[in-house]
Write an enzyme that holds these catalytic residues in place. Structure first.
Site, PDB file in Angstrom:
ATOM      1  N   TYR A  43       0.798  -1.251   0.197  1.00  0.00           N
ATOM      2  CA  TYR A  43      -0.038  -0.100   0.217  1.00  0.00           C
ATOM      3  C   TYR A  43       0.857   1.319   0.245  1.00  0.00           C
ATOM      4  O   TYR A  43       0.329   2.168  -0.574  1.00  0.00           O
ATOM      5  CB  TYR A  43      -0.818  -0.029   1.219  1.00  0.00           C
ATOM      6  CG  TYR A  43      -1.885  -0.876   1.060  1.00  0.00           C
ATOM      7  CD1 TYR A  43      -2.410  -1.679   0.161  1.00  0.00           C
ATOM      8  CD2 TYR A  43      -3.020  -0.865   2.202  1.00  0.00           C
ATOM      9  CE1 TYR A  43      -3.616  -2.198  -0.013  1.00  0.00           C
ATOM     10  CE2 TYR A  43      -4.227  -1.485   2.260  1.00  0.00           C
ATOM     11  CZ  TYR A  43      -4.496  -2.351   1.024  1.00  0.00           C
ATOM     12  OH  TYR A  43      -5.653  -3.308   0.949  1.00  0.00           O
ATOM     13  N   GLY A  44       2.098   1.238   0.723  1.00  0.00           N
ATOM     14  CA  GLY A  44       2.620   2.164   0.943  1.00  0.00           C
ATOM     15  C   GLY A  44       3.435   3.054  -0.323  1.00  0.00           C
ATOM     16  O   GLY A  44       3.509   4.484  -0.208  1.00  0.00           O
ATOM     17  N   CYS A  75      -3.352  -1.476  10.046  1.00  0.00           N
ATOM     18  CA  CYS A  75      -2.331  -0.670   8.871  1.00  0.00           C
ATOM     19  C   CYS A  75      -2.475   0.739   8.788  1.00  0.00           C
ATOM     20  O   CYS A  75      -3.633   1.335   8.806  1.00  0.00           O
ATOM     21  CB  CYS A  75      -2.855  -1.367   7.572  1.00  0.00           C
ATOM     22  SG  CYS A  75      -2.020  -0.511   5.935  1.00  0.00           S
ATOM     23  N   CYS A 189       4.249   1.924  10.865  1.00  0.00           N
ATOM     24  CA  CYS A 189       3.942   1.126   9.888  1.00  0.00           C
ATOM     25  C   CYS A 189       3.742  -0.264  10.888  1.00  0.00           C
ATOM     26  O   CYS A 189       4.775  -0.759  11.453  1.00  0.00           O
ATOM     27  CB  CYS A 189       5.000   0.789   8.713  1.00  0.00           C
ATOM     28  SG  CYS A 189       4.391  -0.714   7.552  1.00  0.00           S
ATOM     29  N   HIS A 191       3.886  -3.272   9.765  1.00  0.00           N
ATOM     30  CA  HIS A 191       5.113  -4.393   9.597  1.00  0.00           C
ATOM     31  C   HIS A 191       6.479  -4.101  10.195  1.00  0.00           C
ATOM     32  O   HIS A 191       7.300  -5.055  10.575  1.00  0.00           O
ATOM     33  CB  HIS A 191       5.569  -4.128   8.058  1.00  0.00           C
ATOM     34  CG  HIS A 191       4.726  -4.712   7.004  1.00  0.00           C
ATOM     35  ND1 HIS A 191       3.207  -4.232   6.854  1.00  0.00           N
ATOM     36  CD2 HIS A 191       4.777  -5.942   6.245  1.00  0.00           C
ATOM     37  CE1 HIS A 191       2.600  -5.300   5.712  1.00  0.00           C
ATOM     38  NE2 HIS A 191       3.602  -6.057   5.720  1.00  0.00           N
TER      39      HIS A 191
HETATM   40  N1  DGL Z   1       1.288  -2.382   7.099  1.00  0.00           N
HETATM   41  C1  DGL Z   1       0.735  -1.355   6.471  1.00  0.00           C
HETATM   42  C2  DGL Z   1       1.241  -0.053   7.207  1.00  0.00           C
HETATM   43  O1  DGL Z   1       0.983  -0.035   8.504  1.00  0.00           O
HETATM   44  C3  DGL Z   1       1.442  -1.049   4.928  1.00  0.00           C
HETATM   45  C4  DGL Z   1       2.542  -1.574   4.489  1.00  0.00           C
HETATM   46  C5  DGL Z   1       2.501  -1.747   2.812  1.00  0.00           C
HETATM   47  O2  DGL Z   1       1.626  -2.349   2.139  1.00  0.00           O
HETATM   48  O3  DGL Z   1       3.139  -0.878   2.233  1.00  0.00           O
HETATM   49  O4  DGL Z   1       1.299   1.009   6.852  1.00  0.00           O
END
Ligand code: DGL
Length: 265
Positions: A43-44, A75, A189, A191
């Site tokens: 998504y980023g 997210c 994020c 992740h």
């Molecule tokens: N885990 C996601 C966040 O907290 C987005 C990671 C991605 O897809 O770029 O922003």
């Protein structure tokens, strides 16, 4: 009466696990459906318009299929862009994820904070607003990293992260003017907490990390307080919007973390 409705966690990939873990620490019997938008990942690097169009529609389909009691957008990117639209579209409680700038400001002695998120998150006006409201007397430096997101995914697929690459990404914060004074990094994020041990190993001594996971877990516990749960907690269900080779490798890693079943939406 046991209530089998799950909590639905949603992220582009595996990042939401950093929110699931503190939630299950508070509510161990909660049935969990974990949805990863692997077809839309990452998504980023997407535009605001793409995320705003994609996330509410996808969550509508997921809610129809899994009938959760609560939705967690685990997210930061999706939450900072699409949370109001998701709330307007769904008729159930929706918990979002926002950069933990407030707790970071409470922790910082140097009054210089680093915000590490995706490129899409760190440019959001929402982040400006949090910085103004909760860290008005701090310098708030930001860096967007797609590489850390990839590394977190690879770790789950069994590929250990490179400390050199992590160091390069952290340098995106520390090499900015005043960056050497950063004493707290907001993992903005979901992740990134999955790599926190490795980030701490390469960050300057004394730098601390903070993320929204524990606060979100407390919010979920409070919203579900008094609700019934199944007598024995069922295994987690994992759902991908695309289930290809890459997702099967990740699913194998997640099978060891309480998600033995993977399916496609
Ligand atoms: N885990 C996601 C966040 O907290 C987005 C990671 C991605 O897809 O770029 O922003």
């Amino acid at each position: 009466m046991p209530d089998h409705r799950p909590i639905l966690f949603f992220d582009s990939g595996v990042g939401g696990l950093s929110v699931v873990a503190p939630t299950l620490a508070l509510i161990p019997d909660a049935p969990v459906v974990y949805a990863a938008d692997s077809a839309g990942f990452p998504y980023g690097t997407r535009t605001e318009a793409e995320i705003a169009a994609r996330v509410p529609a996808l969550l509508g389909r997921l809610v129809e299929r899994y009938r959760p009691r609560l939705v967690v957008i685990a997210c930061n990117t999706a939450s900072t862009i699409a949370l109001p639209a998701v709330r307007a579209a769904l008729d159930l409680p929706v918990v979002g994820t926002v950069p933990a700038i407030k707790p970071a400001a409470a922790m910082s002695a140097t009054r210089v904070i680093g915000v590490l998120g995706t490129e899409a998150t760190v440019r959001q006006p929402y982040v400006d607003d949090l910085a103004t409201r909760f860290a008005g007397d701090c310098i708030v430096l930001r860096h967007g990293s797609a590489a850390l997101v990839e590394m977190a995914e690879e770790t789950l697929a069994g590929v250990p992260p490179s400390l050199d690459r992590i160091g390069t990404e952290l340098a995106g914060l520390f090499s900015q003017p005043q960056g050497e004074r950063i004493d707290v990094i907001v993992n903005a994020c979901t992740h990134f907490p999955l790599l926190e041990g490795d980030m701490a190993a390469v960050a300057p001594t004394g730098v601390r990390f903070v993320d929204g996971g524990p606060g979100i877990a407390r919010r979920i516990a409070s919203l579900t307080q008094g609700q019934d749960w199944p007598a024995t907690s069922p295994p987690g269900r994992l759902v991908f919007t695309r289930l290809g080779e890459r997702e099967r490798q990740i699913a194998a890693g997640l099978a060891r973390r309480g998600f033995p079943v993977a399916e496609a939406l």
